[in-house]
Design an enzyme around this catalytic site. Structure first.
Site, short mmCIF file in Angstrom:
data_model
loop_
_atom_site.label_atom_id
_atom_site.label_comp_id
_atom_site.label_asym_id
_atom_site.label_seq_id
_atom_site.Cartn_x
_atom_site.Cartn_y
_atom_site.Cartn_z
CB CYS A 113 -0.98 -0.02 1.17
SG CYS A 113 -2.31 1.20 1.01
CG HIS A 215 -3.52 -3.41 3.22
ND1 HIS A 215 -2.58 -2.85 4.07
CD2 HIS A 215 -4.11 -2.36 2.58
CE1 HIS A 215 -2.60 -1.53 3.97
NE2 HIS A 215 -3.52 -1.20 3.07
CD GLU A 217 -1.12 -5.72 5.60
OE1 GLU A 217 -1.45 -4.56 5.89
OE2 GLU A 217 -0.81 -6.08 4.44
#
Length: 237
Positions: A113, A215, A217
């Site tokens: 990002c 994202h 994660e």
């Protein structure tokens, strides 16, 4: 031996209940766990003076630049527009110096990002200060209201890229950003886009520099492709 993966820290600007002071450095726990699950040892990297970057980077096998605030447009030679969000010049200075040094020393880096945008700017590119007001085409919703661990739009991936080898094509991703890469510098190539044309992924020739706009994660826990993104990054270190 496990690789040491530095994760640049964000800065919580408000006071916290823990130390009752402002400016607490932190890294996202899902990203920490993702690095561990992929076989690396995560280390938080708080912002330090850029003169100390060489000494820091010598101790790392790879670096992840995660999400965070907007990038100060001064680093692109621009003045701020009204829709620019919160910026943190201290973090910008540190991460830009860190990205440039890592590339010069061929230490693999991964941007997420804001991290994708920082890497792009550090290497001579530029970003939209505000995608909604500056993008010339019709946009998808790039700042979802849905929970962050839920994907909301698709991205295409260049089949001749390391990113494709990791996650394939027509990938369902999450999205929470209002800035995005505008111009890609020499040495990087666009390897992923949303259906509206917004750049979602870049990498260099050997993928020692790789960055995505979404994202992973927040997705790897239930999407093996997104975990593979971390595994392949660590394998390059």
């Amino acid at each position: 031996m496990s690789k040491i993966i530095g994760i640049t820290a964000d800065i919580f600007l408000g006071a916290t209940d823990v130390i009752n002071q402002k400016l607490m450095d932190f890294v996202p726990r899902p990203l920490v766990n993702g690095v561990i699950a992929a076989g690396g040892i995560p280390v938080s990297l708080p912002s330090i003076p850029k003169e100390e970057v060489n000494g820091l980077i010598a101790r790392l096998d790879g670096i992840i630049f995660p999400g965070g605030p907007d990038i100060d447009p001064i680093f692109m030679g621009e003045e701020p527009i009204p829709n620019l969000g919160v910026t943190n010049r201290t973090r910008d200075l540190f991460e830009i110096a860190l990205a440039r040094t890592a590339v010069a020393k061929r230490i693999p880096i991964l941007g997420i990002c804001r991290g994708a945008q920082v890497i792009d700017v550090a290497l001579g590119g530029s970003v939209y200060q505000d995608l909604t007001s500056q993008y010339p085409g019709k946009l998808l919703k790039h700042h979802q209201q849905s929970p962050g661990d839920q994907p909301t739009h698709f991205v295409s991936v260049d089949h001749d890229s390391q990113l494709f080898k990791s996650i394939g094509d027509n990938v369902f991703v999450n999205s929470r950003h209002h800035q995005a890469i505008k111009n890609v510098p020499e040495g990087l190539k666009v390897v992923s886009k949303a259906t509206d044309g917004v750049i979602e992924g870049v990498e260099n020739e050997d993928a020692t520099v790789q960055a995505v706009q979404w994202h992973p994660e927040n997705l790897w826990q239930h999407d093996s492709q997104q975990l593979q993104l971390f595994k392949d990054f660590i394998a390059r270190t």
